[in-house]
Scaffold this motif. Structure first.
Motif, PDB file in Angstrom:
ATOM      1  N   LEU A 199       0.826  -1.204   0.000  1.00  0.00           N
ATOM      2  CA  LEU A 199       0.000   0.000   0.000  1.00  0.00           C
ATOM      3  C   LEU A 199       0.860   1.255   0.000  1.00  0.00           C
ATOM      4  CD1 LEU A 199      -2.701   1.489   0.254  1.00  0.00           C
ATOM      5  CD2 LEU A 199      -2.584   1.142   2.731  1.00  0.00           C
ATOM      6  N   THR A 451      -4.343  -2.278  -3.822  1.00  0.00           N
ATOM      7  CA  THR A 451      -3.600  -2.502  -2.580  1.00  0.00           C
ATOM      8  C   THR A 451      -4.383  -2.012  -1.370  1.00  0.00           C
ATOM      9  OG1 THR A 451      -2.432  -0.398  -2.933  1.00  0.00           O
ATOM     10  CG2 THR A 451      -1.324  -2.432  -3.644  1.00  0.00           C
ATOM     11  N   ALA A 452      -5.114  -0.909  -1.510  1.00  0.00           N
ATOM     12  CA  ALA A 452      -5.915  -0.413  -0.383  1.00  0.00           C
ATOM     13  C   ALA A 452      -6.995  -1.418  -0.017  1.00  0.00           C
ATOM     14  CB  ALA A 452      -6.530   0.944  -0.739  1.00  0.00           C
ATOM     15  N   TYR A 453      -7.651  -1.993  -1.029  1.00  0.00           N
ATOM     16  CA  TYR A 453      -8.690  -2.991  -0.759  1.00  0.00           C
ATOM     17  C   TYR A 453      -8.088  -4.245  -0.117  1.00  0.00           C
ATOM     18  CZ  TYR A 453     -12.660  -6.109  -1.490  1.00  0.00           C
ATOM     19  OH  TYR A 453     -13.696  -6.993  -1.295  1.00  0.00           O
ATOM     20  N   ASN A 454      -6.981  -4.717  -0.674  1.00  0.00           N
ATOM     21  CA  ASN A 454      -6.350  -5.926  -0.136  1.00  0.00           C
ATOM     22  C   ASN A 454      -5.825  -5.710   1.285  1.00  0.00           C
ATOM     23  OD1 ASN A 454      -6.894  -7.068  -2.570  1.00  0.00           O
ATOM     24  ND2 ASN A 454      -4.780  -7.192  -3.281  1.00  0.00           N
ATOM     25  N   PHE A 455      -5.327  -4.492   1.558  1.00  0.00           N
ATOM     26  CA  PHE A 455      -4.819  -4.203   2.898  1.00  0.00           C
ATOM     27  C   PHE A 455      -5.946  -4.214   3.932  1.00  0.00           C
ATOM     28  CE2 PHE A 455      -3.761  -1.171   6.288  1.00  0.00           C
ATOM     29  CZ  PHE A 455      -2.550  -1.704   6.726  1.00  0.00           C
ATOM     30  N   VAL A 456      -7.094  -3.636   3.553  1.00  0.00           N
ATOM     31  CA  VAL A 456      -8.215  -3.567   4.489  1.00  0.00           C
ATOM     32  C   VAL A 456      -8.873  -4.934   4.679  1.00  0.00           C
ATOM     33  CG1 VAL A 456     -10.508  -2.565   4.878  1.00  0.00           C
ATOM     34  CG2 VAL A 456      -8.640  -1.132   4.017  1.00  0.00           C
ATOM     35  N   VAL A 457      -9.051  -5.679   3.597  1.00  0.00           N
ATOM     36  CA  VAL A 457      -9.823  -6.921   3.640  1.00  0.00           C
ATOM     37  C   VAL A 457      -8.940  -8.120   3.991  1.00  0.00           C
ATOM     38  CG1 VAL A 457     -11.288  -8.490   2.314  1.00  0.00           C
ATOM     39  CG2 VAL A 457     -11.506  -6.015   2.013  1.00  0.00           C
ATOM     40  N   TYR A 458      -7.782  -8.248   3.296  1.00  0.00           N
ATOM     41  CA  TYR A 458      -6.965  -9.454   3.457  1.00  0.00           C
ATOM     42  C   TYR A 458      -5.684  -9.232   4.256  1.00  0.00           C
ATOM     43  CZ  TYR A 458      -9.891 -10.791  -0.542  1.00  0.00           C
ATOM     44  OH  TYR A 458     -10.943 -11.027  -1.376  1.00  0.00           O
ATOM     45  N   ARG A 459      -5.306  -7.968   4.456  1.00  0.00           N
ATOM     46  CA  ARG A 459      -4.019  -7.664   5.067  1.00  0.00           C
ATOM     47  C   ARG A 459      -2.865  -8.259   4.259  1.00  0.00           C
ATOM     48  NH1 ARG A 459      -4.620  -3.476   8.594  1.00  0.00           N
ATOM     49  NH2 ARG A 459      -6.619  -3.717   9.663  1.00  0.00           N
TER      50      ARG A 459
END
Length: 532
Positions: A199, A451-459
Motif C-alpha cells: 500500500l 492494494t488499499a482494498y487488499n490491505f483492508v480486507v486481506y491484510r
C-alpha cells in the motif's frame, strides 16, 4: 546444433507472441470469427486498428484545439491605482504553461491508458494478483513515446525552420522525473519487495506526480534552492500563436460574428465588457481603466445582454456547421481538379471518414466554457476508441501494437504542437511527461485501488505476476535513451534547436530515432523469447 528443432520452434513462437501473431481463440463481434483463417483474421483486425488510429488522430486534433482555448483563458483582477485611486482591470492567464503541458497535454493524451487501467483495477478488486498491463508493456510504451514520436516531431517543421526548447531547465526537470519513474518501478518490483506492491509503495508512486508538478513549477518560477540556475529564452505570450484565420471550416459564421461584434463595440466606444472571452486578444496581461458613471453602467448592462445573446447564437451556428461539414464529401478546391480519378479518390477518402466526422460533430464547439466541455468530451471519445484498440490488439496479442495504440494520442498531440507552436517546449514535454504520467498515475492509481482494498480486507499486498525481464528491458531502454538525448543535445549545440533544421539532417535524425526503437523492440523480444 546449438538449438534443437523444438527449441527453435519455441523461440520463434515467443518472438511471434511479442510481435503480435499469437493465435486468438476469442472474437470481437461474432463467434464465427474463430472459424476464419488466422491470417485473414489478423488482416481484418489490423484494418480495424488502422481505422481506429484515423479516428484517434481526428479526435486528438479536436482535443488539442479545445486545450488551446483552456490555456488561453484569463481571469479578471481589479486593482486600485494608489496615485489616482482609479480602478485598474488586470487580465492574467489562469494557466501556467509548464503546468498546462504536464496536466492538460501529457495527462490528457495519457488518459486512455489511465482510464482503462483504472477500470481494470476496479474489476480486479478482491484478487491478490494485479491485472492489466504488465510493467514490461509500460516500458515498451515509454520507448514508443521517446523514439518514434521524437522521430515524427523532428521532421514536422518546415524545411529550414528551427524550433528549440525555450526553457531548458524545465525540460531537464521533466526529463529527470521521467527517468526516475522507471528507476522507481525497478526499485519497488525488484529490490524492496520483489514482485509485490504494498500500500505504501502504491501511495508513494501516486504522490510523486505531485512532486513532479511542484518541481516543474518551481523551476518555471525560478524558486531559490529548488530550481536550476539556467537562463531561458523568451517564450511567446500565447501558448499557440494567433492564426490569421482563427476559424477554419466555420469561417463564414466567424466573419458574420466578427462584423456584428465590431458594430457593437463601435456603438459603446470604450466600455469594458467583463463577460467577454478575454483570450481573444491574445495578450498575457492587459490593463484597462474602468469608468464608473451610472450612464455608462446602464449602457454596459445592455451591451452585455446583447453580447451574450450574440455569442450563444454564434456557438449554435458553429455546432450546426460541424454536422453540415461532416457530410461534405468534396471541398471547393477538390471541385477545381481536372483529374477525375484524383477527385474520385478524395471523395472515397472523405466517405471513409464520414462515420468519424459525424461522431465527433457531437463534441460541442471549443468556444463554449473556454473549451472545457469540448476538452472533456474529447477525452471520453479518445478513451472509448482506445478501448476498442485494446480489444483488437488483445485478439492478435501484439504487445508492440498495444503500446503504439494507446500512445497514438501522444504522437498526434506532439505532432500538432510541433506544427503550431513556435517553440519545441510542449511537443517534447508531452513525450517526457507522458512517460511520467503513465507510471505515477497510469499504474499508480490502479495499484493504489487494489492494494488499499487488499490491505483492508486481506491484510495482504498486491502480487505482480508479469514483472519478469523488467530489469533487462529497463537496461535496454536507458541505454537507447542516452543515444536519443545525446542527439537532441548535439542538435541544440550545432543547429541551435532540437526540432527542424535542414531537411536532410532532420530526416537523418528521424531515421536514427526509429533505429533506436527497432533495437529496443528486437532486443526485448529476443530476451522474452529466451534467445538471449
Amino acid at each position: 546444433m546449438a538449438f534443437s528443432h523444438k527449441q527453435i520452434a519455441e523461440s520463434i513462437h515467443g518472438v511471434f507472441n511479442i510481435l503480435g501473431f499469437e493465435e486468438c481463440e476469442s472474437y470481437l463481434l461474432f463467434y464465427g470469427e474463430t472459424a476464419l483463417g488466422n491470417g485473414f483474421r489478423a488482416f481484418l483486425y489490423f484494418l480495424g486498428l488502422a481505422y481506429c488510429f484515423i479516428g484517434l488522430s481526428a479526435i486528438t486534433s479536436r482535443f488539442f484545439r479545445s486545450m488551446e482555448n483552456v490555456v488561453k483563458h484569463t481571469r479578471r483582477v481589479v486593482k486600485i491605482d494608489p496615485s489616482t485611486n482609479a480602478e485598474i482591470v488586470k487580465y492574467e492567464k489562469v494557466w501556467n504553461y509548464t503546468i498546462a503541458d504536464i496536466t492538460l497535454l501529457a495527462f490528457g493524451t495519457s488518459f486512455p491508458q489511465i482510464s482503462l487501467a483504472t477500470i481494470d483495477a476496479i474489476r480486479n478488486i478482491g484478487s491478490l494478483d494485479a491485472g492489466g498491463l504488465g510493467p514490461g508493456t509500460l516500458v515498451g510504451s515509454a520507448a514508443f513515446d521517446l523514439f518514434p514520436i521524437h522521430a515524427v516531431c523532428v521532421v514536422v517543421p518546415k524545411a529550414g525552420e528551427l524550433k528549440k526548447i525555450s526553457d531548458i531547465g524545465v525540460w531537464l526537470v521533466e526529463l529527470f522525473w521521467s527517468f526516475w519513474a522507471y528507476i522507481w518501478l525497478y526499485i519497488i518490483l525488484e529490490v524492496w519487495t520483489p514482485n509485490v506492491i504494498t500500500l505504501w509503495e502504491a501511495l508513494l508512486t501516486v504522490l510523486q506526480f505531485g512532486l513532479l508538478l511542484t518541481h516543474a513549477y518551481a523551476q518555471d518560477k525560478r524558486w531559490p534552492y529548488l530550481s536550476l540556475p539556467l537562463t531561458r529564452t523568451e517564450r511567446p505570450e500565447d501558448w499557440v500563436p494567433v492564426e490569421s484565420t482563427s476559424c477554419k471550416y466555420e469561417s463564414k459564421v466567424c466573419n458574420e460574428y466578427s462584423e456584428l461584434h465590431q458594430v457593437s463595440e463601435d456603438e459603446i466606444n470604450d466600455i469594458v465588457d467583463i463577460f467577454s472571452i478575454h483570450s481573444r486578444n491574445g495578450k498575457g496581461t492587459v490593463y484597462e481603466e474602468v469608468p464608473s458613471t451610472d450612464d455608462v453602467a446602464e449602457s454596459s448592462n445592455r451591451y452585455k445582454q446583447n453580447k451574450i445573446n450574440l455569442e450563444n447564437s454564434h456557438v449554435l451556428k458553429l455546432w450546426k456547421q460541424q454536422f453540415a461539414d461532416a457530410l461534405m464529401l468534396e471541398s471547393t478546391e477538390s471541385r477545381k481538379l481536372n483529374n477525375g480519378y484524383l477527385r474520385l479518390a478524395r471523395i472515397s477518402w472523405q466517405l471513409l471518414l464520414v462515420p468519424w466526422r459525424l461522431l465527433f460533430a457531437f463534441v460541442p464547439p471549443y468556444q463554449i466554457a473556454h473549451g472545457w466541455i469540448a476538452f472533456i468530451c474529447s477525452l471520453l471519445f479518445i478513451s472509448g476508441i482506445a478501448y476498442v484498440v485494446t480489444q483488437l490488439t488483445d485478439l492478435i496479442s501484439c504487445v508492440t501494437a498495444l503500446a503504439a495504440g494507446t500512445s497514438w494520442p501522444d504522437l498526434v498531440a506532439s505532432k500538432i504542437a510541433a506544427e503550431r507552436q513556435t517553440t519545441a517546449d510542449s511537443a517534447i514535454a508531452n513525450i517526457t511527461c507522458s512517460n511520467s504520467v503513465n507510471i505515477y498515475v497510469g499504474i499508480g492509481i490502479p495499484w493504489l485501488i487494489d492494494t488499499a482494498y487488499n490491505f483492508v480486507v486481506y491484510r495482504e499486498p498486491l502480487q505482480i505476476q508479469n514483472a519478469e525481464g523488467l530489469s533487462f528491458s529497463l537496461l535496454v531502454f536507458f541505454a537507447t535513451s542516452v543515444g536519443c538525448i545525446a542527439v537532441l543535445v548535439y542538435r541544440r549545440v550545432t543547429l541551435g534547436a532540437e526540432l527542424g533544421g535542414p531537411r536532410l539532417w532532420a530526416w537523418v535524425t528521424s531515421v536514427y530515432f526509429m533505429l533506436l526503437w527497432i533495437i529496443f523492440v528486437v532486443l526485448s523480444s529476443l530476451k522474452v523469447s529466451g534467445i538471449i
